[in-house]
Design a protein around this motif. Structure first.
Motif, PDB file in Angstrom:
ATOM      1  N   VAL A  41       0.852  -1.185   0.000  1.00 34.15           N
ATOM      2  CA  VAL A  41       0.000   0.000   0.000  1.00 34.15           C
ATOM      3  C   VAL A  41       0.881   1.226   0.000  1.00 34.15           C
ATOM      4  O   VAL A  41       1.737   1.394   0.875  1.00 34.15           O
ATOM      5  N   GLY A  42       0.697   2.093  -1.012  1.00 36.48           N
ATOM      6  CA  GLY A  42       1.385   3.371  -1.060  1.00 36.48           C
ATOM      7  C   GLY A  42       0.390   4.503  -0.925  1.00 36.48           C
ATOM      8  O   GLY A  42      -0.775   4.292  -0.605  1.00 36.48           O
ATOM      9  N   ILE A  43       0.843   5.696  -1.199  1.00 37.84           N
ATOM     10  CA  ILE A  43      -0.043   6.852  -1.079  1.00 37.84           C
ATOM     11  C   ILE A  43      -1.210   6.732  -2.046  1.00 37.84           C
ATOM     12  O   ILE A  43      -2.339   7.053  -1.712  1.00 37.84           O
ATOM     13  N   ASP A  44      -0.946   6.254  -3.253  1.00 37.60           N
ATOM     14  CA  ASP A  44      -2.023   6.169  -4.239  1.00 37.60           C
ATOM     15  C   ASP A  44      -1.930   4.894  -5.068  1.00 37.60           C
ATOM     16  O   ASP A  44      -2.307   4.875  -6.230  1.00 37.60           O
ATOM     17  N   TYR A  45      -1.420   3.810  -4.472  1.00 37.86           N
ATOM     18  CA  TYR A  45      -1.319   2.558  -5.207  1.00 37.86           C
ATOM     19  C   TYR A  45      -1.336   1.411  -4.213  1.00 37.86           C
ATOM     20  O   TYR A  45      -1.180   1.599  -2.991  1.00 37.86           O
ATOM     21  N   GLY A  46      -1.517   0.194  -4.703  1.00 35.78           N
ATOM     22  CA  GLY A  46      -1.498  -0.952  -3.811  1.00 35.78           C
ATOM     23  C   GLY A  46      -1.558  -2.264  -4.570  1.00 35.78           C
ATOM     24  O   GLY A  46      -1.786  -2.300  -5.786  1.00 35.78           O
ATOM     25  N   ARG A  47      -1.373  -3.338  -3.827  1.00 33.48           N
ATOM     26  CA  ARG A  47      -1.361  -4.689  -4.390  1.00 33.48           C
ATOM     27  C   ARG A  47      -2.062  -5.621  -3.417  1.00 33.48           C
ATOM     28  O   ARG A  47      -1.841  -5.563  -2.201  1.00 33.48           O
ATOM     29  N   LEU A  48      -2.917  -6.488  -3.972  1.00 33.60           N
ATOM     30  CA  LEU A  48      -3.714  -7.404  -3.172  1.00 33.60           C
ATOM     31  C   LEU A  48      -3.600  -8.792  -3.762  1.00 33.60           C
ATOM     32  O   LEU A  48      -3.637  -8.962  -4.978  1.00 33.60           O
ATOM     33  N   GLU A  49      -3.442  -9.795  -2.889  1.00 31.93           N
ATOM     34  CA  GLU A  49      -3.441 -11.190  -3.331  1.00 31.93           C
ATOM     35  C   GLU A  49      -4.709 -11.859  -2.809  1.00 31.93           C
ATOM     36  O   GLU A  49      -5.093 -11.646  -1.651  1.00 31.93           O
ATOM     37  N   VAL A  50      -5.348 -12.642  -3.659  1.00 34.33           N
ATOM     38  CA  VAL A  50      -6.627 -13.255  -3.319  1.00 34.33           C
ATOM     39  C   VAL A  50      -6.570 -14.745  -3.627  1.00 34.33           C
ATOM     40  O   VAL A  50      -6.083 -15.156  -4.683  1.00 34.33           O
ATOM     41  N   ARG A  51      -7.074 -15.550  -2.691  1.00 34.14           N
ATOM     42  CA  ARG A  51      -7.262 -16.982  -2.922  1.00 34.14           C
ATOM     43  C   ARG A  51      -8.747 -17.285  -2.867  1.00 34.14           C
ATOM     44  O   ARG A  51      -9.412 -17.042  -1.874  1.00 34.14           O
ATOM     45  N   MET A  52      -9.264 -17.787  -3.959  1.00 34.56           N
ATOM     46  CA  MET A  52     -10.653 -18.226  -4.010  1.00 34.56           C
ATOM     47  C   MET A  52     -10.739 -19.452  -4.888  1.00 34.56           C
ATOM     48  O   MET A  52     -10.137 -19.483  -5.964  1.00 34.56           O
ATOM     49  N   GLU A  53     -11.476 -20.450  -4.417  1.00 30.71           N
ATOM     50  CA  GLU A  53     -11.710 -21.669  -5.191  1.00 30.71           C
ATOM     51  C   GLU A  53     -10.388 -22.280  -5.660  1.00 30.71           C
ATOM     52  O   GLU A  53     -10.216 -22.645  -6.821  1.00 30.71           O
ATOM     53  N   ASP A  54      -9.449 -22.382  -4.719  1.00 31.76           N
ATOM     54  CA  ASP A  54      -8.158 -23.034  -4.966  1.00 31.76           C
ATOM     55  C   ASP A  54      -7.329 -22.358  -6.052  1.00 31.76           C
ATOM     56  O   ASP A  54      -6.486 -22.988  -6.700  1.00 31.76           O
ATOM     57  N   ALA A  55      -7.576 -21.083  -6.298  1.00 32.79           N
ATOM     58  CA  ALA A  55      -6.792 -20.339  -7.283  1.00 32.79           C
ATOM     59  C   ALA A  55      -6.371 -19.017  -6.661  1.00 32.79           C
ATOM     60  O   ALA A  55      -7.098 -18.421  -5.858  1.00 32.79           O
ATOM     61  N   GLU A  56      -5.164 -18.568  -7.026  1.00 28.24           N
ATOM     62  CA  GLU A  56      -4.651 -17.301  -6.514  1.00 28.24           C
ATOM     63  C   GLU A  56      -4.641 -16.272  -7.628  1.00 28.24           C
ATOM     64  O   GLU A  56      -4.346 -16.589  -8.783  1.00 28.24           O
ATOM     65  N   SER A  57      -4.956 -15.037  -7.264  1.00 27.53           N
ATOM     66  CA  SER A  57      -4.969 -13.929  -8.221  1.00 27.53           C
ATOM     67  C   SER A  57      -4.299 -12.723  -7.588  1.00 27.53           C
ATOM     68  O   SER A  57      -4.279 -12.574  -6.362  1.00 27.53           O
TER      69      SER A  57
END
Length: 668
Positions: free
Chosen positions: A521-537
């Motif tokens: 997380v920055g001032i105006d940006y970010g990155r998120l990792e998600v696991r759903m239904e045995d898959a990562e995005s």
């Protein structure tokens, strides 16, 4: 009536009333609104200098009651009435009543309205004026034998139309002689029920024509011009979805001939004011045929205003004041391109059913040189079932057609409501379609491309991820600070460490489970990792200047925002809107039967300690509450036992998986 117009009553409602008031106020005129009880809090009522309640919600007892409208004009001191469009806009009785009451009617004389009110009579008149007609039969003899003979002469397929009709009522396509009689009977019944007139006409059915119309303007001295053309081919059940000016791909000679034919049409009926002549245009051979004339202002008039620089309502009023048109035809020019989308309260994915409800949130695009919004609603307004579901119009301008199309797409991406389903998603699908982008237009566009247009802008997979991101942003998870106490400001997330947070997501009646972690997380940006239904995005985002997010998901850039209400979030993704419910599952037992350590299920803050070391507790007893993501979570004992130790304090911040309470078993 030589006195100039000083006070204008608008015998209409919603966005058209507001649009007319805007010009009237700029011209220094007093404005008068008439409204039903259902519209008492509508924006157009508040905008007018004077507002008069004329009856119940039923249009027949309010907006369609000519006597009440004339009385309201006299009571308020208005000396002119503008009918807008719809309701009484093409009603000869209102025009005649205005004349009898010594009121200016902002529109053509009653004789012109009457001449175009019957499709059969209008076509006969146009034939005399040399305006091209679709081969057909418009006679008074309505016997079956005559219709059968005329059908053979015209050729199949043919179209049955109600002579007094509109909006697709009393209209039938006949492809085989055996179908003619039953279709005539059905059309006659519908025409009688809808218009009180069972008279029918026949026309050759054009398989893939375009709907092209020409804007005309006449003064009271017989001078008339055409203000170029519009394409309104993209329709559903004869109701327009997108309109644009000028009509693309028409040769200059054909465009000029169409405009001149429209002027002849106006001359033939002694027209006064602004009107529209509608044609069917066949691109293959560049033929055009008169369809009908609308003796009023059109919903789509703003696209003509954008490409000509003229205010049509202003010129309606000037003409009613007796002014002469100051231009010759060669003085008028058409610059750039404009497109309009009608914003309806309807659900395209549920049979286009009209929608009612409260506009809890209303976000409209900001107006600029390239975007115009003619709106009739405001946040908090109740949308009722009494009237047409059109709430607003969004109009975009560009130097060329593609720029106008892109600008309209961007504008629709910024039009959202929470509380009422809109058609913006569907309109955006049309604008994105390759055939529309190529100007491969036809009145059967929706029918031909129906399967593709039925697909929402976002798949269920995309909606799940976007719902999570919108919710996290709505509860403050992406807030950035330079404060050293980063956990309290960031809703207690540990950035850059591997701590997966569980969540539940409800979309409609389906519940999904997954885990996420915010890794940057920055001032105006970010990155998120998600696991759903045995898959990562991986989902990346950046904050835009207006506060929305630009989300990068699976190679696609999406404008995303959301607003929370109760335990739901309304997700605004490009032109699509949907509801979602996201939460961290509350820990029901705190610890299972064989666990003696109760840990925090996520980062958060302890809000209450409900036990002390040495206390005897029973299974299911609440021991501690904590807050995370604006929600309260309760940790409970998983068995009968004793509190051996507390590893936290009230109002203290805790991290995911941090041990908060140690329990001892009763037998120990």
């Amino acid at each position: 009536m030589n006195n100039p117009i000083t006070s204008l009553l608008v015998a209409n409602r919603g966005e058209i009333a507001l649009r007319i008031f805007k010009t009237a106020e700029a011209m220094g005129l007093d404005t008068v609104a008439v409204h039903s009880e259902a519209d008492s809090r509508a924006p157009f009522v508040r905008q007018a200098d004077t507002a008069i309640n004329i009856g119940p919600a039923e249009a027949e007892k309010s907006y369609l009651d000519i006597g009440k409208i004339i009385t309201a004009a006299r009571t308020s001191g208005a000396n002119a009435i503008h009918p807008g469009y719809g309701f009484l806009s093409e009603n000869t009785d209102l025009a005649a009543a205005c004349e009898q009451a010594n009121l200016r009617f902002i529109g053509p004389p009653a004789s012109a309205i009457a001449a175009m009110g019957s499709k059969s009579a209008a076509k006969a008149l146009m034939d005399q004026a040399g305006v091209p007609l679709v081969p057909g039969y418009h006679g008074d003899d309505q016997s079956l034998d005559v219709f059968q003979d005329e059908a053979e002469r015209i050729g199949y397929p043919l179209l049955i139309k109600a002579s007094a009709g509109g909006g697709g009522k009393g209209m039938r396509i006949v492809r085989d002689p055996a179908e003619l009689q039953p279709q005539l009977e059905a059309a006659r019944r519908e025409a009688r029920a809808s218009f009180g007139d069972p008279k029918l006409l026949l026309e050759r059915y054009l398989e893939t024509p375009r709907h092209v119309e020409v804007q005309i303007l006449f003064d009271q001295h017989g001078k008339g011009v055409y203000l170029f053309d519009r394409d309104c081919s993209v329709q559903r059940r004869h109701q327009k979805i997108i309109e644009e000016a000028p009509a693309p791909g028409i040769p200059d000679a054909v465009r000029r001939a169409m405009g001149e034919a429209a002027v002849r049409c106006g001359e033939a009926v002694g027209y006064v004011g602004a009107g529209t002549v509608e044609f069917l245009y066949e691109p293959e051979n560049h033929e055009f045929f008169f369809m009908e004339m609308n003796t009023r202002l059109q919903v789509e008039h703003p696209v003509t205003e954008m490409v000509t620089g003229l205010d049509l309502v202003e010129w309606q009023i000037r003409v009613a004041n007796g002014e002469t048109l100051p231009w010759n035809q060669e003085d008028l020019t058409c610059r750039g391109h404009a497109m309009e989308a009608r914003i309806y309260a309807e659900d395209p994915d549920n049979g286009f059913l009209p929608q009612t409800g409260r506009l809890h949130t209303l976000q409209e695009p900001a107006e600029s040189d390239s975007v115009r919004v003619d709106s009739g609603v405001c946040q908090g307004l109740e949308i009722t079932p009494w009237y047409d579901p059109m709430l607003a119009k969004v109009i975009a301008y560009g130097d060329d057609r593609d720029q106008a199309r892109i600008n309209l797409i961007e504008a629709l991406n910024r039009y959202h409501t929470d509380g009422v389903v809109l058609n913006t998603d569907y309109v955006s699908r049309v604008l994105h379609h390759g055939a529309f982008a190529r100007a491969d237009l036809t009145t059967r566009f929706v029918e031909i491309h129906g399967d593709v247009l039925a697909q929402p802008l976002f798949s269920v997979w995309a909606r799940k991820h976007l719902s999570l991101v919108a919710w996290l942003d709505n509860v403050g998870a992406f807030t950035h600070t330079d404060d050293r106490d980063v956990w309290s400001i960031l809703r207690n997330f540990r950035i850059g460490d591997s701590h997966w947070q569980p969540f539940e997501l409800d979309l409609g009646a389906v519940r999904y489970h997954g885990h996420y972690q915010i890794t940057e997380v920055g001032i105006d940006y970010g990155r998120l990792e998600v696991r759903m239904e045995d898959a990562e995005s991986i989902v990346r985002w950046r904050r835009m200047t207006d506060g929305a997010l630009e989300v990068r998901l699976s190679g696609r850039r999406i404008r995303l925002a959301g607003t929370g209400r109760g335990d739901e979030v309304a997700v605004f993704a490009d032109a699509a809107t949907w509801k979602a419910r996201v939460n961290h599952p509350e820990v029901a037992q705190g610890a299972v039967a064989d666990e003696t350590e109760l840990a925090a299920p996520m980062h958060g803050r302890v809000t209450a300690l409900l036990c002390q070391p040495g206390d005897t507790v029973r299974a299911g007893q609440a021991l501690l509450t904590m807050e995370a993501m604006k929600m309260e979570h309760t940790l409970k004992a998983g068995f009968d036992g004793t509190v051996e130790a507390l590893h936290c304090q009230k109002d203290g911040n805790v991290e995911a998986a941090q041990v908060l309470i140690t329990l001892g078993r009763a037998e120990d």
